[in-house]
Motif scaffolding. Structure first.
Motif, PDB file in Angstrom:
ATOM      1  N   ARG A  68       0.669  -1.262  -0.048  1.00 12.73           N
ATOM      2  CA  ARG A  68      -0.160  -0.024  -0.137  1.00 12.73           C
ATOM      3  C   ARG A  68       0.713   1.036  -0.035  1.00 12.73           C
ATOM      4  N   MET A  69       2.048   1.069   0.459  1.00 12.61           N
ATOM      5  CA  MET A  69       2.899   2.393   0.741  1.00 12.61           C
ATOM      6  C   MET A  69       3.760   2.522  -0.486  1.00 12.61           C
ATOM      7  N   ALA A  70       3.523   1.753  -1.309  1.00 15.26           N
ATOM      8  CA  ALA A  70       4.417   1.604  -2.680  1.00 15.26           C
ATOM      9  C   ALA A  70       3.274   1.980  -4.033  1.00 15.26           C
ATOM     10  N   ASN A  71       3.332   0.812  -4.669  1.00 17.74           N
ATOM     11  CA  ASN A  71       2.712   0.713  -5.833  1.00 17.74           C
ATOM     12  C   ASN A  71       1.337   0.183  -5.688  1.00 17.74           C
ATOM     13  N   GLY A  72       0.963  -0.069  -4.427  1.00 18.63           N
ATOM     14  CA  GLY A  72      -0.225  -1.015  -4.040  1.00 18.63           C
ATOM     15  C   GLY A  72      -1.706  -0.313  -3.992  1.00 18.63           C
ATOM     16  N   SER A  73      -1.611   0.860  -3.841  1.00 13.24           N
ATOM     17  CA  SER A  73      -2.850   1.792  -3.475  1.00 13.24           C
ATOM     18  C   SER A  73      -3.608   1.831  -4.811  1.00 13.24           C
ATOM     19  N   TYR A  74      -4.500   1.054  -5.275  1.00 15.43           N
ATOM     20  CA  TYR A  74      -5.347   1.489  -6.563  1.00 15.43           C
ATOM     21  C   TYR A  74      -6.580   2.233  -6.438  1.00 15.43           C
ATOM     22  N   PHE A  75      -7.312   2.585  -7.320  1.00 19.21           N
ATOM     23  CA  PHE A  75      -8.341   3.411  -7.005  1.00 19.21           C
ATOM     24  C   PHE A  75      -9.404   2.502  -6.145  1.00 19.21           C
ATOM     25  N   GLY A  76      -9.434   1.173  -6.424  1.00 17.31           N
ATOM     26  CA  GLY A  76     -10.386   0.370  -5.545  1.00 17.31           C
ATOM     27  C   GLY A  76      -9.951   0.206  -4.145  1.00 17.31           C
ATOM     28  N   HIS A  77      -8.678   0.145  -3.858  1.00 20.94           N
ATOM     29  CA  HIS A  77      -8.333   0.093  -2.291  1.00 20.94           C
ATOM     30  C   HIS A  77      -8.836   1.334  -1.505  1.00 20.94           C
ATOM     31  N   ARG A  78      -8.343   2.534  -2.254  1.00 20.81           N
ATOM     32  CA  ARG A  78      -8.803   4.036  -1.795  1.00 20.81           C
ATOM     33  C   ARG A  78     -10.448   3.962  -1.746  1.00 20.81           C
ATOM     34  N   ALA A  79     -11.094   3.509  -2.568  1.00 19.66           N
ATOM     35  CA  ALA A  79     -12.677   3.563  -2.550  1.00 19.66           C
ATOM     36  C   ALA A  79     -13.084   2.745  -1.605  1.00 19.66           C
ATOM     37  N   LEU A  80     -12.769   1.675  -1.127  1.00 19.26           N
ATOM     38  CA  LEU A  80     -13.010   0.856  -0.300  1.00 19.26           C
ATOM     39  C   LEU A  80     -12.852   1.384   1.140  1.00 19.26           C
ATOM     40  N   GLU A  81     -11.767   1.950   1.526  1.00 22.54           N
ATOM     41  CA  GLU A  81     -11.532   2.494   2.610  1.00 22.54           C
ATOM     42  C   GLU A  81     -12.588   3.770   2.944  1.00 22.54           C
ATOM     43  N   ARG A  82     -12.915   4.612   1.746  1.00 21.59           N
ATOM     44  CA  ARG A  82     -13.923   5.508   1.921  1.00 21.59           C
ATOM     45  C   ARG A  82     -15.169   4.843   2.160  1.00 21.59           C
ATOM     46  N   GLU A  83     -15.717   3.808   1.450  1.00 24.98           N
ATOM     47  CA  GLU A  83     -16.790   2.932   1.943  1.00 24.98           C
ATOM     48  C   GLU A  83     -16.940   2.545   3.157  1.00 24.98           C
ATOM     49  N   PHE A  84     -15.750   2.022   3.792  1.00 23.04           N
ATOM     50  CA  PHE A  84     -15.960   1.375   5.158  1.00 23.04           C
ATOM     51  C   PHE A  84     -15.997   2.615   6.193  1.00 23.04           C
ATOM     52  N   ALA A  85     -15.437   3.590   5.816  1.00 25.75           N
ATOM     53  CA  ALA A  85     -15.470   4.761   6.980  1.00 25.75           C
ATOM     54  C   ALA A  85     -16.887   5.557   6.767  1.00 25.75           C
ATOM     55  N   ASP A  86     -17.454   5.663   5.452  1.00 28.86           N
ATOM     56  CA  ASP A  86     -18.965   5.950   5.264  1.00 28.86           C
ATOM     57  C   ASP A  86     -19.864   5.168   6.034  1.00 28.86           C
ATOM     58  N   PHE A  87     -19.612   3.517   5.837  1.00 30.76           N
ATOM     59  CA  PHE A  87     -20.612   2.542   6.461  1.00 30.76           C
ATOM     60  C   PHE A  87     -20.488   2.787   8.002  1.00 30.76           C
ATOM     61  N   TYR A  88     -19.376   3.241   8.522  1.00 29.84           N
ATOM     62  CA  TYR A  88     -19.426   3.401  10.013  1.00 29.84           C
ATOM     63  C   TYR A  88     -19.582   4.822  10.303  1.00 29.84           C
ATOM     64  N   GLN A  89     -19.817   5.765   9.700  1.00 34.09           N
ATOM     65  CA  GLN A  89     -20.034   6.937   9.692  1.00 34.09           C
ATOM     66  C   GLN A  89     -18.588   7.618  10.571  1.00 34.09           C
ATOM     67  N   CYS A  90     -17.508   7.272   9.992  1.00 30.70           N
ATOM     68  CA  CYS A  90     -16.157   7.540  10.637  1.00 30.70           C
ATOM     69  C   CYS A  90     -15.413   8.500   9.714  1.00 30.70           C
ATOM     70  N   SER A  91     -14.630   9.243  10.302  1.00 29.62           N
ATOM     71  CA  SER A  91     -13.739  10.038   9.279  1.00 29.62           C
ATOM     72  C   SER A  91     -12.708   9.280   8.423  1.00 29.62           C
TER      73      SER A  91
END
Ligand SMILES: Cc1ncc(COP(=O)(O)O)c(C=O)c1O
Lengths: 395, 85
Positions: free
Chosen positions: A81-104
């Protein structure tokens, strides 16, 4: 004894403990037919020992999303994740989890095991303290060990015991992290979250809750115990896994503390491993969507849980205290449990066998995991088979 | 805490370990190895630690157990924590 001889000695001890039990662990699954059926040897078995709580392993939406991701982004990210492994999907999923739990904030890890390792070792270090439930999952223990913090255990699901141990820590409570789980994987019981939170607030500690087994299972939208109890805003960090109700592999941590972001820079289990594959991320995103709007799946799941729990209880089996997807029959001896496990397999039912010291208090467990895809007839057959075998194992 | 306190701790541990040990024929002394001689499994040992914490009203981090092999070493750890508290 050299290193290899030590392993031989351990293997001998294991085999002598339960000579016929060797085949029970890591059993070869030859073919998977559906969320509820597979082939073991030449038997078509009913799967009652998976973590597929919502029965989504073959959900067309998830399969299609995974196919598309492989076609578009390839089979693997080949990097951290710290190098070349953060694609759009990884970042989107992080936002979706944050949204699901109403977290920042939200972070995706490569497995749930690493989510606990990475979060715990990122939050505490040498000189700090972790106060953990005595029945915590190995990933929690290992995260604590990796962190170098002092590890203190409290009695399983006993908030008064937890408070006693917190009090003994004196002014160290300021740097103490409390850890509990939404649903415990051995007996399927739930943490006394309201009591834990009352105490953690009183002492000013930080609380981490692992919702591995409760995600998708508890609460109207499936957030887990935080939703069922209405205490989402009182928990500091929530971890969980994609490997159970989300039917893929990976893990997450969400929080309203912006400091969570710092973990990306200090947490070895986040940094020094490759990120989840594009297909994994894509199917997880699709599964999370199904999970969020899956009240009908939860309804079916709970119907199945109640049906099996009630029947086993009525038959006379000793079970965990809370009905739920994890239903464990508690047996006195490993021999009884093994006999039960084997007899169930002969009746084409696969369940999990759990022997001491993995099971709490020296007990042995034959553990069923119920899912939303089981039919009422399948559950009935399992319940009837347990009833039929009752006298055999309790003889 | 004094020498007598240490001896009391040893005695208490010996009593408790006698009931937990899977090898009843081994008589327990400070030199007795918890794992190799008594076959105390990890969970039993961790639960014993909780009990000792309650008996002496102290906190014993389980990571401190990595260096502990014998009954005497465990008693010394308890003694040290109790003395400092
Ligand atoms: C409570 C708990 N936390 C974490 C994990 C780890 O999850 P994963 O399978 O994603 O590594 C598990 C799964 O075994 C679990 O039961």
């Amino acid at each position: 004894m050299n290193l290899l001889e030590k392993l031989d000695a351990a293997a001998t001890a294991r085999k002598s403990l339960l000579p016929d039990g060797v085949g029970a662990f890591g059993i070869p699954i030859e073919e998977v037919y559906s969320a509820t059926e597979a082939r073991i040897g030449d038997r078509r078995v009913l799967l009652l020992g998976t973590n597929n709580y919502l029965g989504l392993t073959f959900a067309p939406e998830c399969i299609q999303a995974a196919h598309q991701a492989i076609d578009k982004e390839g089979t693997g990210t080949t990097g951290s994740r710290m190098a070349n492994g953060s694609y759009f999907g990884h970042r989107a999923l992080e936002r979706e989890f944050a949204d699901f739990y109403q977290c920042s904030n939200g972070i995706v890890f490569t497995t749930g095991y690493q989510a606990n390792l990475g979060t715990i070792s990122g939050l505490v270090g040498p000189g700090d303290t972790v106060l953990i439930d005595g029945d915590s999952h190995a990933s929690i223990y290992d995260g604590c060990i990796l962190s170098g913090a002092d590890i203190v255990r409290f009695k399983h699901n006993d908030a008064a015991d937890m408070e006693k141990r917190l009090r003994r820590l004196g002014n160290r409570v300021e740097t103490t992290l409390i850890i509990a789980e939404g649903i415990y994987s051995m007996l399927g019981d739930q943490a006394p979250l309201a009591e834990i939170i009352k105490i953690k607030k009183q002492y000013g500690c930080i609380l981490l809750l692992d919702e591995a087994h409760s995600l998708g299972v508890l609460g109207e939208t499936g957030q887990g115990l935080v939703e069922k109890t209405g205490l989402l805003n009182e928990v500091d960090f929530i971890t969980g896994t994609f490997s159970k109700s989300l039917c893929s592999i990976g893990g997450f941590c969400v929080s309203n503390h912006p400091q969570l972001e710092q973990l990306r820079y200090v947490s070895h289990p986040y940094i020094f491993t490759a990120s989840p594959s594009p297909a994994t991320i894509a199917s997880t995103r699709a599964a999370l969507e199904l999970l969020r709007k899956g009240s009908h799946l939860r309804e079916q799941l709970w119907k199945n849980c109640t049906q099996l729990y009630t029947q086993l209880k009525q038959t006379g089996y000793q079970l965990g205290p809370d009905p739920g997807p994890v239903i464990a029959a508690i047996l006195e001896t490993p021999q009884q449990a093994l006999l039960m496990w084997k007899s169930l397999l002969e009746h084409n039912i696969y369940v999990n066998l759990i022997l001491p010291p993995a099971a709490p208090e020296g007990k042995s467990l034959v553990r069923c995991s119920v899912n939303a895809a089981h039919t009422s007839e399948q559950i009935q057959y399992v319940g009837d088979t347990f009833a039929k075998l009752y006298d055999l194992v309790n003889a | 805490m004094s020498e007598t306190d240490y001896n009391q701790i040893v005695q208490l541990l010996c009593d408790r370990l006698t009931s937990l040990s899977k090898v009843p024929e081994v008589s327990i002394a400070p030199e007795t190895n918890l794992i190799t001689q008594l076959s105390i499994d990890s969970i039993k040992l961790l639960n014993l630690i909780m009990e000792i914490e309650d008996t002496f009203d102290i906190s014993i981090p389980i990571n401190a157990l990595t260096d502990i092999q014998t009954v005497g070493e465990l008693a010394a750890l308890v003694h040290k924590i109790k003395s400092a508290s």
